[in-house]
Design a protein around this motif. Structure first.
Motif, PDB file in Angstrom:
ATOM      1  N   GLU A   1       0.820  -1.218   0.000  1.00  0.00           N
ATOM      2  CA  GLU A   1       0.000   0.000   0.000  1.00  0.00           C
ATOM      3  C   GLU A   1       0.844   1.253   0.000  1.00  0.00           C
ATOM      4  O   GLU A   1       0.316   2.350   0.098  1.00  0.00           O
ATOM      5  N   LYS A   2       2.165   1.077  -0.039  1.00  0.00           N
ATOM      6  CA  LYS A   2       3.084   2.210   0.011  1.00  0.00           C
ATOM      7  C   LYS A   2       2.806   3.109   1.213  1.00  0.00           C
ATOM      8  O   LYS A   2       2.777   4.340   1.103  1.00  0.00           O
ATOM      9  N   ALA A   3       2.580   2.486   2.343  1.00  0.00           N
ATOM     10  CA  ALA A   3       2.333   3.256   3.563  1.00  0.00           C
ATOM     11  C   ALA A   3       3.550   4.126   3.856  1.00  0.00           C
ATOM     12  O   ALA A   3       4.676   3.750   3.544  1.00  0.00           O
ATOM     13  N   SER A   4       3.321   5.271   4.477  1.00  0.00           N
ATOM     14  CA  SER A   4       4.444   6.160   4.757  1.00  0.00           C
ATOM     15  C   SER A   4       5.171   5.693   6.010  1.00  0.00           C
ATOM     16  O   SER A   4       4.602   5.018   6.868  1.00  0.00           O
ATOM     17  N   ILE A   5       6.418   6.084   6.114  1.00  0.00           N
ATOM     18  CA  ILE A   5       7.206   5.705   7.276  1.00  0.00           C
ATOM     19  C   ILE A   5       6.547   6.206   8.561  1.00  0.00           C
ATOM     20  O   ILE A   5       6.596   5.525   9.588  1.00  0.00           O
ATOM     21  N   MET A   6       5.870   7.374   8.477  1.00  0.00           N
ATOM     22  CA  MET A   6       5.213   7.892   9.676  1.00  0.00           C
ATOM     23  C   MET A   6       4.047   6.987  10.083  1.00  0.00           C
ATOM     24  O   MET A   6       3.873   6.675  11.245  1.00  0.00           O
ATOM     25  N   HIS A   7       3.291   6.590   9.084  1.00  0.00           N
ATOM     26  CA  HIS A   7       2.179   5.679   9.377  1.00  0.00           C
ATOM     27  C   HIS A   7       2.716   4.399  10.034  1.00  0.00           C
ATOM     28  O   HIS A   7       2.169   3.902  11.014  1.00  0.00           O
ATOM     29  N   VAL A   8       3.785   3.891   9.485  1.00  0.00           N
ATOM     30  CA  VAL A   8       4.361   2.652  10.004  1.00  0.00           C
ATOM     31  C   VAL A   8       4.796   2.838  11.455  1.00  0.00           C
ATOM     32  O   VAL A   8       4.499   2.022  12.329  1.00  0.00           O
ATOM     33  N   MET A   9       5.485   3.940  11.721  1.00  0.00           N
ATOM     34  CA  MET A   9       5.965   4.186  13.077  1.00  0.00           C
ATOM     35  C   MET A   9       4.795   4.290  14.052  1.00  0.00           C
ATOM     36  O   MET A   9       4.811   3.744  15.144  1.00  0.00           O
ATOM     37  N   GLU A  10       3.778   4.999  13.610  1.00  0.00           N
ATOM     38  CA  GLU A  10       2.617   5.201  14.457  1.00  0.00           C
ATOM     39  C   GLU A  10       1.949   3.873  14.818  1.00  0.00           C
ATOM     40  O   GLU A  10       1.487   3.672  15.925  1.00  0.00           O
ATOM     41  N   HIS A  11       1.928   2.962  13.855  1.00  0.00           N
ATOM     42  CA  HIS A  11       1.202   1.699  14.059  1.00  0.00           C
ATOM     43  C   HIS A  11       2.136   0.515  14.279  1.00  0.00           C
ATOM     44  O   HIS A  11       1.754  -0.630  14.063  1.00  0.00           O
ATOM     45  N   LEU A  12       3.328   0.798  14.733  1.00  0.00           N
ATOM     46  CA  LEU A  12       4.343  -0.258  14.811  1.00  0.00           C
ATOM     47  C   LEU A  12       3.887  -1.472  15.632  1.00  0.00           C
ATOM     48  O   LEU A  12       4.250  -2.605  15.330  1.00  0.00           O
ATOM     49  N   GLN A  13       3.096  -1.213  16.650  1.00  0.00           N
ATOM     50  CA  GLN A  13       2.663  -2.329  17.502  1.00  0.00           C
ATOM     51  C   GLN A  13       1.884  -3.384  16.732  1.00  0.00           C
ATOM     52  O   GLN A  13       1.906  -4.547  17.095  1.00  0.00           O
ATOM     53  N   GLU A  14       1.198  -2.931  15.690  1.00  0.00           N
ATOM     54  CA  GLU A  14       0.414  -3.877  14.894  1.00  0.00           C
ATOM     55  C   GLU A  14       1.282  -4.963  14.277  1.00  0.00           C
ATOM     56  O   GLU A  14       0.819  -6.049  14.004  1.00  0.00           O
ATOM     57  N   ALA A  15       2.544  -4.610  14.018  1.00  0.00           N
ATOM     58  CA  ALA A  15       3.398  -5.539  13.294  1.00  0.00           C
ATOM     59  C   ALA A  15       4.042  -6.574  14.207  1.00  0.00           C
ATOM     60  O   ALA A  15       4.464  -7.625  13.745  1.00  0.00           O
ATOM     61  N   ASN A  16       4.084  -6.273  15.488  1.00  0.00           N
ATOM     62  CA  ASN A  16       4.838  -7.149  16.382  1.00  0.00           C
ATOM     63  C   ASN A  16       4.246  -8.557  16.449  1.00  0.00           C
ATOM     64  O   ASN A  16       3.043  -8.736  16.586  1.00  0.00           O
ATOM     65  N   PHE A  17       5.131  -9.538  16.363  1.00  0.00           N
ATOM     66  CA  PHE A  17       4.690 -10.936  16.400  1.00  0.00           C
ATOM     67  C   PHE A  17       5.428 -11.709  17.489  1.00  0.00           C
ATOM     68  O   PHE A  17       5.434 -12.920  17.507  1.00  0.00           O
TER      69      PHE A  17
ATOM     70  N   LYS B   1       0.636   4.682  18.462  1.00  0.00           N
ATOM     71  CA  LYS B   1      -0.703   4.231  18.874  1.00  0.00           C
ATOM     72  C   LYS B   1      -0.530   3.057  19.821  1.00  0.00           C
ATOM     73  O   LYS B   1      -0.127   1.974  19.416  1.00  0.00           O
ATOM     74  N   GLN B   2      -0.795   3.316  21.117  1.00  0.00           N
ATOM     75  CA  GLN B   2      -0.675   2.231  22.092  1.00  0.00           C
ATOM     76  C   GLN B   2      -1.890   1.353  21.927  1.00  0.00           C
ATOM     77  O   GLN B   2      -3.007   1.809  22.139  1.00  0.00           O
TER      78      GLN B   2
END
Ligand SMILES: Cc1cc2nc3c(=O)[nH]c(=O)nc-3n(C[C@H](O)[C@H](O)[C@H](O)COP(=O)(O)OP(=O)(O)OC[C@H]3O[C@@H](n4cnc5c(N)ncnc54)[C@H](O)[C@@H]3O)c2cc1C
Ligand code: SF4
Ligand code: SF4
Lengths: 625, 448
Positions: B392-408, B436-437
């Motif tokens: 989706e070509k998400a921006s680095i800011m979006h990724v940083m903001e939602h980083l918790q979503e990626a954790n496995f 985003k906590q």
């Protein structure tokens, strides 16, 4: 620390462990035995009193009337029969136990002579009934033939208890009556020892107590010294052997498990398996052979509950120690994973506090022995009439315990399994699970992963659940009605069969004895009725699942190999499907051993829990031709 | 009925067989898999665990032996010497000739060699097949030192194998840090540090000149490019793999390094396909190499060719790149494209844990700030999430903001998102984001 030093420490540890454990084994054989009058007095006069209490069959005898003629007490009889044994010093428990068993048999024989119904008396009964009662049976008429003394009254009572089904029955000739009566009289004579002698159920206890009391020599005189060597040195050795692992980088180190004789069914594994099986057989069926071991923990028992140790105190003590020491091993081995650290501390805590200490303290305070985390149907005798009346009779706390037990069954199990999966119990709380996750951890790879084993598992574990439920219905029926028979099936016999085959045989002998042969969860997987119940909830109504990380699986097989429940985790992982299985105890080891971080234990929304097999990464497109 | 022959029972060939069988019954297509190395499919990726005693060979078989019969997939253990295209026949080493209607070549790779002196001495070997593992058992018995040449993933696996038997290992790596031809410098340094921490004598910037043998034609020492002689009794050569296609030399099937295929995995000969390690794409799929010797690509090619053969012509389009490995105790994952050196157009954001065994690298486009790739050491991220962000070509800011979503990472593991985002905000104050906590501990536990 360099490898040389750690190697040295480990070797010293192993040596100490072998010495300590070897000494523990040697203690089994180390005592002499001498039967004295004091021992008999101490053990049998007590027995005689408890004789008046309800026995295993729940029947009660009450003859409190003063009597001029008193029949010989069991103590006197045994004392007579043991004449030859008294004072003699035995070097081995085997010969001592053999002789003392003979003494008990002969004493019971005497008891039958005193309290049994003689053939003369039976003949009289037939005659009396024929002449005075028109060949109709009534216990009152038949019982009239017995003298009016302690013995006579006892016989009359027995006759009444055993012939309820005959009451009022009309016979057409004396021969029929005689043959009917003969059968009943034979049962009475067989069971007389149950009440007046040393019955089948009591013998284990009496023998254990007598052998223990008759022990002389080193082990008895130096309990603390023996304790320190057999436990202290062994534990010290184990810890020295384990602690150098701190100097190995944290991470999964399953090196050489399949090269190990102990962990891959080699001769060491076979020996350990044999040892465990023999241990359990002795514990459940012949505890009087392990009295030396029991003696050694006597001081601990005195200190905790104020009474001497029995075989089950010894067992609880050993069990807790194993969970503790092997729990430390578990924590060291998996110290890179908070999940394993926390759940191991949890099983250590529940075993030490709930299964071991609290029940002992309750006993000391004169409350019923109660393990607050044990749940029916694993705790299969929870609804036995004896347990129920004991709880009810012991007032407020007892009633609370009863209520607590029921709340665990009907609320805690479904609610907690819904939110957390069955793991909250099986690998965080349960004692059997606790032992499997600690002492049994080195053997998890031995579980059978085949489809066949899965089929067998489903039949067996649900079969045991059905058996447990039916058995319990019988027991509750008996509790409320007082009748020992439901639809013509003797409820106590069913319970006894369950206790023998499932409670002792399956859970103990096979469940733990087979660790080095079939893995550490044989009981939990194939036999535990509670696991079956938890599993049904987990399978159909739970938020728990193991998710897979896209298409990252390399089918290596580590997860399946180390799944103690024999789940072929790889089958799901390599097709990108969530793992939702009734048997999964959520130990989390599959996720830890996976070298690609594919698996994760999760509680999440129920929707989409089963998941479709999806492997991310392939965007290939169909081309319309 | 069509007769399908598959040469090679690795993941590529077997996946093709399974996916064909899913769609076509035995009466439509018969399937025969001919393979030389083993009777049954096993996970080559697990070879190291057999040597280390984590598993036996049996455990590495992903399917029970009865599975193949149940699914009407015939297995033949034999070596294909020749493919006779004009008569559509295979010549086997032991058995008869075997006719086919459709042929899938999935013969995998063999150890790459460059012709060093002493390469053929006893004690010199690669680690590709189960026979190599058996050989390694022999070659490592009572030895004082082993030398491994070539610093890729198989090299480090071999080092771990030997380390598990307390064999001192010298590890010669050409790059300035371990695997720096793939890993960016920081991660490569971390890996080097970690490998050395396990007691491996890792020599970077070092190559092999020759291998010396003794009178019994056994290895006795290696000489490095720097001229140093290192006595050793075993040499592991792990400088890469190369397609195993020698048996096709005389056929009209076009080859280069590998069997040449188009986007549909078709070779130049009708009804002959090639998949997996042995296939070479005439035109490399976007962002990919033309020969990609990894498990996942082999599997995906198997999946794809099965569609085409079943009549649904399908173009092989691998999605966002992903790969993973384990370097001793450090897990490594990559999603998308991560170059060892940032290119002109890209920028790398890198965070490393103070313990030096965990790191997160996010690669993004300078201009658009959209993410291109993730490189993870010691922390697990969700493929589904990273894949989506990259697509989706998400921006680095979006990724940083939602980083918790990626954790496995497993439950109860420490999370580092806060630290990572703080680091990001420090580095890019103009783009500062607020993490985003997602959840409290209790909520996470209960899965809310
Ligand atoms: C030690 C090791 C570890 C690896 N770890 C990873 C990893 O962690 N992640 C990852 O992505 N990739 C990994 N790989 C790479 C991965 O294993 C391969 O990319 C994958 O196995 C390729 O599958 P394939 O089906 O193309 O070929 P292969 O699995 O090589 O199978 C080909 C089979 O064909 C047989 N064959 C060849 N020629 C003939 C013939 N003429 N006649 C009959 N049979 C023949 C061979 O004997 C072989 O059994 C690893 C490789 C190795 C060696
Ligand atoms: S599937 Fe995983 S978590 Fe469940 S029992 Fe098996 S190893 Fe444990
Ligand atoms: S351990 Fe991981 S990579 Fe290996 S088979 Fe299981 S899920 Fe797949």
């Amino acid at each position: 620390m360099n490898t040389h030093t750690t190697h040295l420490i480990r070797s010293v540890g192993l040596l100490l462990f072998i010495l300590g454990f070897g000494f523990f084994i040697a203690v089994f054989f180390l005592s002499g035995y001498q039967l004295t009058d004091d021992v008999l007095k101490q053990e049998l006069q007590e027995e005689n009193q408890s004789d008046q209490a309800p026995n295993a069959a729940g029947q009660e005898t009450s003859d409190n009337t003063e009597e001029s003629f008193m029949p010989k007490s069991m103590y006197t009889i045994v004392q007579e029969e043991a004449e030859e044994m008294l004072g003699k010093v035995y070097a081995f428990n085997f010969s001592f136990i053999r002789d003392f068993s003979d003494v008990i048999d002969r004493s019971n024989q005497q008891i039958r002579g005193i309290y049994g119904i003689t053939s003369d008396e039976m003949e009289q009964m037939v005659q009396t009934l024929a002449e005075e009662n028109n060949l109709a049976y009534t216990a009152e008429a038949a019982g009239a033939v017995f003298a009016d003394d302690t013995v006579g009254r006892f016989k009359r009572k027995m006759l009444q208890d055993y012939t309820g089904w005959l009451e009022g029955k009309q016979f057409d000739n004396p021969d029929n009556l005689r043959s009917q009566l003969a059968g009943t009289v034979a049962s009475i004579n067989r069971d007389v020892t149950q009440q007046k002698g040393i019955g089948r159920y009591e013998q284990k206890g009496v023998k254990t107590a007598v052998v223990k009391a008759a022990t002389i020599g080193f082990v008895k005189d130096r309990q603390w010294l023996v304790f320190i060597i057999s436990y202290g040195v062994t534990i010290l050795g184990a810890l020295l052997y384990l602690l150098p692992r701190l100097y190995v980088h944290p991470g999964i180190k399953n090196n050489h498990i399949f090269h190990s004789s102990l962990k891959h069914r080699g001769w060491l594994g076979m020996m350990l398996g044999t040892f465990l099986i023999v241990f359990y057989v002795i514990l459940y069926f012949y505890p009087y052979y392990m009295t030396n071991w029991i003696l050694v923990v006597d001081p601990i028992s005195q200190w905790l509950n104020g009474g001497p140790a029995g075989e089950f105190f010894l067992y609880g003590f050993l069990y807790t120690l194993c969970i503790l020491v092997m729990g430390i091993r578990m924590i060291l081995n998996y110290r890179h994973s908070n999940y394993h650290i926390i759940r191991t501390i949890s099983v250590i805590f529940f075993q030490t506090a709930f299964a071991f200490l609290i029940p002992e303290i309750l006993v000391r305070l004169n409350y019923p022995y109660y393990d607050f985390k044990n749940i029916w149907p694993l705790d299969y005798d929870f609804f036995f009439p004896g347990s129920l009346s004991q709880l009810i009779e012991s007032g407020g706390l007892g009633i609370f315990m009863l209520g607590w037990g029921i709340v665990l069954i009907v609320l805690a199990v479904p609610i907690l399994v819904y939110f957390l999966g069955k793991r909250w119990y099986c690998s965080w709380v349960c004692g059997c699970g606790g032992l499997a996750e600690t002492l049994g951890d080195p053997y998890r790879q031995l579980s059978d992963k085949s489809l066949r084993a899965w089929q067998v598992e489903r039949y067996l574990v649900h079969g045991v659940l059905v058996f447990a439920v039916l058995m319990t219905i019988g027991m509750i029926y008996t509790f409320f009605t007082g009748s020992g028979s439901l639809l013509g099936i003797p409820t106590y016999s069913v319970a006894e069969v369950y206790g023998f085959f499932i409670g002792a045989g399956f859970a103990g002998v096979i469940g733990t004895g087979f660790y080095p042969l079939m893995g550490n969860r044989v009981w939990c997987r194939f036999g535990c009725p509670l696991a079956a119940y938890l599993g049904i909830v987990q399978r159909f109504k739970s938020r728990f699942r193991i998710t897979t990380n896209g298409g990252q699986c390399i089918s290596c097989g580590n997860c399946s190999t180390y799944c103690e429940m024999g789940i072929d985790v790889r089958w799901y992982a390599q097709r990108g499907q969530n793992i939702v299985r009734a048997s999964c105890v959520g130990c989390g080891v599959c996720a830890s051993v996976c070298p690609r971080g594919v698996l994760k234990l999760e509680n999440a929304e129920e929707k989409g829990r089963f998941g479709k097999p999806i492997l991310i990464g392939n965007d290939s497109v169909r081309v319309d031709q | 009925m069509k007769k399908i022959c598959i040469i090679g029972n690795g993941v590529a060939g077997i996946t093709a067989a399974r996916h064909i069988r899913k769609q076509k019954s035995a009466s439509e297509y018969s399937i025969t898999v001919i393979s030389a190395e083993t009777e049954y499919f096993y996970a080559r990726t697990a070879l190291m665990y057999i040597y280390m005693g984590h598993m036996t060979f049996e455990h590495t078989k992903p399917y029970e032996d009865g599975f193949w019969k149940k699914n009407d997939i015939a297995l033949v253990r034999d070596y294909v010497r020749q493919v006779d295209i004009s008569n559509k026949r295979l010549r086997l080493q032991q058995g008869e000739e075997m006719p086919y209607d459709i042929l899938i070549i999935a013969t995998g790779s063999k150890s790459h060699r460059v012709g060093w002196t002493g390469e053929d001495l006893q004690g010199v070997q690669g680690m590709i097949t189960i026979q190599d593992i058996e050989r390694m058992e022999e070659n490592t018995r009572h030895i004082q030192r082993a030398v491994i040449v070539g610093g890729g993933l198989i090299g480090v696996e071999m080092a771990e194998c030997l380390h598990s038997r307390q064999i001192p290992v010298t590890f010669l790596v050409r790059e300035e840090e371990y695997w720096h031809n793939v890993l960016p410098l920081e991660e490569a340094k971390m890996a080097s540090r970690h490998i050395r921490g396990h007691g491996i004598d890792l020599r970077t910037g070092a190559g092999l000149k020759e291998i010396k043998g003794n009178a019994q034609k056994r290895v006795q020492a290696v000489v490095t490019t720097a001229g140093e002689e290192i006595p050793c009794q075993m040499v592991g050569i792990t400088i890469g793999v190369t397609p195993q296609i020698d048996f096709l030399k005389e056929s009209a099937i076009e080859t280069d390094r590998g069997v040449l295929v188009n986007a549909f995995l078709e070779t130049n000969v009708p009804d002959v396909y090639a998949v997996g390690d042995c296939a070479q794409h005439r035109q490399a799929p976007e962002g990919r190499k033309n020969v990609e010797q990894i498990w996942y690509s082999a599997r995906m090619q198997g999946e794809t060719v099965a569609q085409t053969i079943c009549g649904y012509k399908t173009r092989y389009v691998p999605g966002v790149f992903f790969n993973s490995a384990k370097l001793f105790d450090i897990e490594y994952q990559v999603y998308g494209t991560v170059h060892p050196q940032p290119t002109e157009e890209e920028e790398h954001f890198y965070w490393e844990h103070q313990g030096g065994e965990k790191s997160v690298r996010v690669v993004f486009e300078k201009e658009t700030r959209s993410v291109l790739g993730f490189n993870l050491m010691g922390i697990r991220y969700k493929q589904a999430v990273c894949d989506r962000w990259i697509k989706e070509k998400a921006s680095i800011m979006h990724v940083m903001e939602h980083l918790q979503e990626a954790n496995f990472d497993p439950e109860f593991f420490r999370h580092y998102e806060k630290e990572i985002v703080a680091r990001f905000n420090q580095q890019y104050p103009d783009r500062a984001v607020k993490l985003k906590q997602k959840k409290s501990l209790v909520a996470t536990l209960l899965g809310w």
